[in-house]
Scaffold this motif. Structure first.
Motif, PDB file in Angstrom:
ATOM      1  N   LYS A   1       0.846  -1.210   0.000  1.00 14.72           N
ATOM      2  CA  LYS A   1       0.000   0.000   0.000  1.00 14.72           C
ATOM      3  C   LYS A   1       0.876   1.253   0.000  1.00 14.72           C
ATOM      4  CE  LYS A   1      -3.635  -2.307   2.588  1.00 14.72           C
ATOM      5  NZ  LYS A   1      -3.955  -2.635   3.974  1.00 14.72           N
ATOM      6  N   GLU A   2       0.250   2.403  -0.148  1.00 17.16           N
ATOM      7  CA  GLU A   2       0.968   3.685  -0.099  1.00 17.16           C
ATOM      8  C   GLU A   2       0.905   4.257   1.303  1.00 17.16           C
ATOM      9  OE1 GLU A   2       2.436   5.623  -2.590  1.00 17.16           O
ATOM     10  OE2 GLU A   2       2.301   3.828  -3.846  1.00 17.16           O
ATOM     11  N   PRO A   3       2.051   4.562   1.927  1.00 13.58           N
ATOM     12  CA  PRO A   3       1.979   5.196   3.250  1.00 13.58           C
ATOM     13  C   PRO A   3       1.670   6.691   3.120  1.00 13.58           C
ATOM     14  CG  PRO A   3       4.248   4.937   2.604  1.00 13.58           C
ATOM     15  CD  PRO A   3       3.424   4.345   1.484  1.00 13.58           C
ATOM     16  N   GLU A   4       1.327   7.293   4.236  1.00 11.84           N
ATOM     17  CA  GLU A   4       1.090   8.746   4.242  1.00 11.84           C
ATOM     18  C   GLU A   4       2.442   9.453   4.106  1.00 11.84           C
ATOM     19  OE1 GLU A   4      -0.420  10.116   7.968  1.00 11.84           O
ATOM     20  OE2 GLU A   4      -0.693  12.166   7.235  1.00 11.84           O
ATOM     21  N   ILE A   5       2.533  10.367   3.168  1.00  9.33           N
ATOM     22  CA  ILE A   5       3.739  11.186   3.061  1.00  9.33           C
ATOM     23  C   ILE A   5       3.314  12.648   2.995  1.00  9.33           C
ATOM     24  CG2 ILE A   5       5.318   9.502   2.029  1.00  9.33           C
ATOM     25  CD1 ILE A   5       4.532  10.508  -0.667  1.00  9.33           C
ATOM     26  N   ASN A   6       4.204  13.558   3.369  1.00  3.53           N
ATOM     27  CA  ASN A   6       3.821  14.969   3.307  1.00  3.53           C
ATOM     28  C   ASN A   6       4.895  15.833   2.644  1.00  3.53           C
ATOM     29  OD1 ASN A   6       5.756  15.164   5.273  1.00  3.53           O
ATOM     30  ND2 ASN A   6       4.371  15.799   6.921  1.00  3.53           N
ATOM     31  N   ASP A   7       5.876  15.173   2.002  1.00  2.00           N
ATOM     32  CA  ASP A   7       6.895  15.945   1.298  1.00  2.00           C
ATOM     33  C   ASP A   7       7.415  15.127   0.117  1.00  2.00           C
ATOM     34  OD1 ASP A   7       9.109  18.394   1.897  1.00  2.00           O
ATOM     35  OD2 ASP A   7       9.795  16.714   0.675  1.00  2.00           O
ATOM     36  N   THR A   8       7.299  15.714  -1.067  1.00  2.00           N
ATOM     37  CA  THR A   8       7.783  14.998  -2.255  1.00  2.00           C
ATOM     38  C   THR A   8       8.792  15.839  -3.018  1.00  2.00           C
ATOM     39  OG1 THR A   8       5.883  15.873  -3.439  1.00  2.00           O
ATOM     40  CG2 THR A   8       5.689  13.614  -2.637  1.00  2.00           C
ATOM     41  N   THR A   9       9.357  16.836  -2.356  1.00  2.00           N
ATOM     42  CA  THR A   9      10.295  17.707  -3.079  1.00  2.00           C
ATOM     43  C   THR A   9      11.642  17.930  -2.381  1.00  2.00           C
ATOM     44  OG1 THR A   9       9.288  19.628  -2.003  1.00  2.00           O
ATOM     45  CG2 THR A   9       8.458  19.068  -4.205  1.00  2.00           C
ATOM     46  N   SER A  10      11.689  17.833  -1.052  1.00  2.00           N
ATOM     47  CA  SER A  10      12.880  18.319  -0.342  1.00  2.00           C
ATOM     48  C   SER A  10      14.081  17.376  -0.359  1.00  2.00           C
ATOM     49  CB  SER A  10      12.546  18.587   1.128  1.00  2.00           C
ATOM     50  OG  SER A  10      11.476  19.472   1.227  1.00  2.00           O
ATOM     51  N   TYR A  11      13.833  16.062  -0.420  1.00  2.00           N
ATOM     52  CA  TYR A  11      14.944  15.141  -0.128  1.00  2.00           C
ATOM     53  C   TYR A  11      15.433  14.378  -1.353  1.00  2.00           C
ATOM     54  CZ  TYR A  11      14.500  16.545   4.628  1.00  2.00           C
ATOM     55  OH  TYR A  11      14.499  17.313   5.767  1.00  2.00           O
ATOM     56  N   ASN A  12      16.246  15.093  -2.130  1.00  2.00           N
ATOM     57  CA  ASN A  12      16.898  14.505  -3.299  1.00  2.00           C
ATOM     58  C   ASN A  12      18.198  13.856  -2.824  1.00  2.00           C
ATOM     59  OD1 ASN A  12      18.395  14.035  -5.608  1.00  2.00           O
ATOM     60  ND2 ASN A  12      17.553  15.829  -6.656  1.00  2.00           N
ATOM     61  N   ASN A  13      18.320  12.544  -3.032  1.00  2.00           N
ATOM     62  CA  ASN A  13      19.529  11.858  -2.536  1.00  2.00           C
ATOM     63  C   ASN A  13      20.563  11.647  -3.641  1.00  2.00           C
ATOM     64  OD1 ASN A  13      18.717   9.667  -4.024  1.00  2.00           O
ATOM     65  ND2 ASN A  13      18.710   8.218  -2.334  1.00  2.00           N
ATOM     66  N   HIS A  14      20.477  12.417  -4.693  1.00  2.00           N
ATOM     67  CA  HIS A  14      21.349  12.351  -5.876  1.00  2.00           C
ATOM     68  C   HIS A  14      20.924  11.263  -6.850  1.00  2.00           C
ATOM     69  CE1 HIS A  14      24.609  14.040  -2.962  1.00  2.00           C
ATOM     70  NE2 HIS A  14      23.841  15.005  -3.425  1.00  2.00           N
ATOM     71  N   LYS A  15      19.975  10.426  -6.459  1.00  2.00           N
ATOM     72  CA  LYS A  15      19.460   9.401  -7.383  1.00  2.00           C
ATOM     73  C   LYS A  15      17.956   9.579  -7.591  1.00  2.00           C
ATOM     74  CE  LYS A  15      23.093   6.736  -8.057  1.00  2.00           C
ATOM     75  NZ  LYS A  15      23.781   6.668  -9.323  1.00  2.00           N
ATOM     76  N   LEU A  16      17.289   9.989  -6.546  1.00  2.00           N
ATOM     77  CA  LEU A  16      15.849  10.228  -6.645  1.00  2.00           C
ATOM     78  C   LEU A  16      15.413  11.180  -5.530  1.00  2.00           C
ATOM     79  CD1 LEU A  16      13.621   7.394  -5.205  1.00  2.00           C
ATOM     80  CD2 LEU A  16      16.074   7.334  -4.941  1.00  2.00           C
ATOM     81  N   VAL A  17      14.236  11.752  -5.717  1.00  2.00           N
ATOM     82  CA  VAL A  17      13.658  12.546  -4.636  1.00  2.00           C
ATOM     83  C   VAL A  17      12.845  11.560  -3.804  1.00  2.00           C
ATOM     84  CG1 VAL A  17      12.167  14.481  -4.031  1.00  2.00           C
ATOM     85  CG2 VAL A  17      13.576  14.596  -6.093  1.00  2.00           C
ATOM     86  N   VAL A  18      13.268  11.353  -2.570  1.00  2.00           N
ATOM     87  CA  VAL A  18      12.670  10.286  -1.768  1.00  2.00           C
ATOM     88  C   VAL A  18      11.376  10.798  -1.119  1.00  2.00           C
ATOM     89  CG1 VAL A  18      13.074   8.612   0.075  1.00  2.00           C
ATOM     90  CG2 VAL A  18      15.001   9.410  -1.311  1.00  2.00           C
ATOM     91  N   PRO A  19      10.256  10.118  -1.365  1.00  2.00           N
ATOM     92  CA  PRO A  19       8.995  10.527  -0.731  1.00  2.00           C
ATOM     93  C   PRO A  19       9.132  10.434   0.787  1.00  2.00           C
ATOM     94  CG  PRO A  19       8.645   8.715  -2.308  1.00  2.00           C
ATOM     95  CD  PRO A  19      10.103   8.904  -2.179  1.00  2.00           C
ATOM     96  N   SER A  20       8.761  11.510   1.464  1.00  2.00           N
ATOM     97  CA  SER A  20       9.100  11.606   2.888  1.00  2.00           C
ATOM     98  C   SER A  20       7.902  11.982   3.743  1.00  2.00           C
ATOM     99  CB  SER A  20      10.156  12.706   3.085  1.00  2.00           C
ATOM    100  OG  SER A  20      11.270  12.481   2.255  1.00  2.00           O
ATOM    101  N   TYR A  21       7.991  11.626   5.002  1.00  2.00           N
ATOM    102  CA  TYR A  21       7.083  12.207   5.989  1.00  2.00           C
ATOM    103  C   TYR A  21       7.932  13.002   6.973  1.00  2.00           C
ATOM    104  CZ  TYR A  21       3.229  13.212   8.985  1.00  2.00           C
ATOM    105  OH  TYR A  21       2.267  13.896   9.685  1.00  2.00           O
ATOM    106  N   LEU A  22       7.668  14.290   7.087  1.00  2.00           N
ATOM    107  CA  LEU A  22       8.430  15.146   8.000  1.00  2.00           C
ATOM    108  C   LEU A  22       7.608  15.413   9.257  1.00  2.00           C
ATOM    109  CD1 LEU A  22       9.779  17.903   5.534  1.00  2.00           C
ATOM    110  CD2 LEU A  22      10.530  15.545   5.829  1.00  2.00           C
ATOM    111  N   CYS A  23       8.121  14.988  10.396  1.00  2.00           N
ATOM    112  CA  CYS A  23       7.491  15.330  11.680  1.00  2.00           C
ATOM    113  C   CYS A  23       7.938  16.740  12.062  1.00  2.00           C
ATOM    114  CB  CYS A  23       7.903  14.341  12.763  1.00  2.00           C
ATOM    115  SG  CYS A  23       7.533  12.629  12.386  1.00  2.00           S
ATOM    116  N   THR A  24       7.228  17.314  13.028  1.00  2.00           N
ATOM    117  CA  THR A  24       7.486  18.717  13.377  1.00  2.00           C
ATOM    118  C   THR A  24       8.334  18.841  14.640  1.00  2.00           C
ATOM    119  OG1 THR A  24       5.320  19.192  12.485  1.00  2.00           O
ATOM    120  CG2 THR A  24       6.322  20.933  13.787  1.00  2.00           C
ATOM    121  N   PRO A  25       9.482  19.505  14.554  1.00  2.00           N
ATOM    122  CA  PRO A  25      10.305  19.725  15.753  1.00  2.00           C
ATOM    123  C   PRO A  25       9.805  20.935  16.558  1.00  2.00           C
ATOM    124  CG  PRO A  25      11.423  20.583  13.801  1.00  2.00           C
ATOM    125  CD  PRO A  25      10.091  20.058  13.334  1.00  2.00           C
ATOM    126  N   VAL A  26      10.139  20.949  17.838  1.00  2.00           N
ATOM    127  CA  VAL A  26       9.681  22.039  18.721  1.00  2.00           C
ATOM    128  C   VAL A  26      10.870  22.543  19.554  1.00  2.00           C
ATOM    129  CG1 VAL A  26       8.115  22.617  20.634  1.00  2.00           C
ATOM    130  CG2 VAL A  26       7.433  20.896  18.964  1.00  2.00           C
TER     131      VAL A  26
END
Ligand code: GAL
Length: 366
Positions: A318-343
């Motif tokens: 299945k597809e997990p919940e992700i909330n970022d599809t642009t920030s994390y380019n690892n030089h091979k692909l942009v890795v679909p990510s879920y970013l939690c919020t720091p405080v």
């Protein structure tokens, strides 16, 4: 007699194996034992037990995955890159169905991860991005640039920089150059503070601000302590006041504090503002005592929750919940990510964020 003992031992071993297969959910037909994990194997590779956060991360992941019926192989590599490579290779050999990896050196696992891909084993990057590989499906992390922004904004507010106050003498530390998070954090930090260096409100007596000079291999407390000792003896012996030390991690902050103590600095007298990240237990105690000013709380319970949903999704197709599809380019692909919020936490809100939320118990902080 000896023969009998051997027979009994063999029979016992057989019973134990049967029990293990049954209660671990690892029976040959993959019948689910608890939850719906069906006894599938998840390898969890963690970097080190030398800091509290990774111990908690590993424990949370193990507990949550086991509650869903997965078999968990949790390994720590004690910041030895080659040991982590071997651990991942062993997980693959031992039949892992999914790998969760918090890397030590994010580019050093390319070959091991290629093996995982060749064996159709999905890989999830945990907290630290896996670089230079296409063998990674998802990334669970915190907003790493956001951590730097939080530290920068905290310093800006505490020092009244937006109101034009200063000049202040500050020194900067960055994290490990082989950890993508260190670069993201540093970018977020300097995006807030660079302008105050440029206009002279922040003065860096050592002039050390570029990443390659201020970075700390493996986020090491000892390395940070040595660098802080050198900064003190090199630039602060003439009575020059040190107003702030910008640290990207609690472990580094401990090293900075040790160097300051060694040089005779005293909390409440000439002690500088010191930042950090992870809101470790010791850092929180230091915040209460004034030895550290703030930290960035990254609730590892949330991170583990998100990561576990990714494991479940990839194992169930299945597809997990992700909330970022642009920030994390690892030089091979942009890795679909879920970013939690720091405080950001300091003495004013640690009670609410860390104690009331159940992350720490009040008596742990005494
Ligand atoms: C980073 C992580 C930080 C800190 C550091 C040292 O990758 O983002 O929260 O834990 O490692 O362990």
């Amino acid at each position: 007699m000896f023969k009998l003992k051997k027979l009994v031992a063999a029979a016992l071993a057989g019973v134990m194996m049967a029990v293990a297969a049954g209660c671990g959910g690892g029976s040959a037909d993959n019948t689910p034992a608890a939850g719906n994990g069906g006894g599938k194997r998840v390898g969890v590779a963690m970097p080190t037990q030398s800091s509290q956060r990774w111990i908690q991360d590993g424990a949370n992941m193990k507990e949550k995955l086991e509650a869903l019926g997965y078999q968990v192989d949790l390994q720590y590599a004690e910041d030895d890159v080659q040991a982590q490579v071997s651990q991942i290779e062993n997980m693959i050999t031992n039949g892992a169905n999914c790998l969760v990896v918090a890397s030590i050196d994010s580019s050093a696992l390319v070959n091991a991860l290629a093996q995982a891909k060749a064996n159709n084993i999905p890989v999830i990057a945990y907290d630290r991005l896996l670089m230079d590989t296409d063998s990674v499906s998802y990334y669970a992390t915190f907003d790493n640039k956001g951590v730097g922004t939080l530290i920068g904004k905290y310093v800006e507010k505490q020092l009244g920089l937006a109101e034009g106050k200063g000049p202040y003498n500050v020194e900067f530390f960055a994290g490990s150059p082989d950890d993508n998070n260190a670069h993201f954090l540093n970018d977020g930090l300097f995006e807030v503070l660079q302008k105050y260096i440029d206009n002279g409100q922040l003065v860096v007596p050592s002039k050390q601000t570029d990443f390659d000079t201020i970075c700390t291999l493996r986020w090491s407390q000892e390395t940070a302590q040595r660098r802080m000792e050198d900064l003190i003896s090199g630039y602060y012996t003439d009575g020059k006041k040190l107003d702030a030390v910008i640290s990207p991690f609690d472990g580094i902050s401990y090293g900075i504090a040790a160097a300051l103590e060694g040089a005779g600095y005293q909390v409440g007298k000439n002690w500088p503002l010191i930042t950090g990240q992870d809101a470790e237990l010791m850092a929180t105690k230091n915040i209460i005592s004034g030895k550290q000013t703030m930290s960035v709380f990254k609730d590892t319970r949330n991170l583990a929750d998100k990561c576990v949903t990714m494991v479940q999704a990839v194992l169930e197709g299945k597809e997990p919940e992700i909330n970022d599809t642009t920030s994390y380019n690892n030089h091979k692909l942009v890795v679909p990510s879920y970013l939690c919020t720091p405080v950001a936490v300091d003495k004013n809100n640690y009670q609410k964020e860390l104690v009331d939320s159940g992350y720490y118990k009040a008596d742990q902080l005494k």
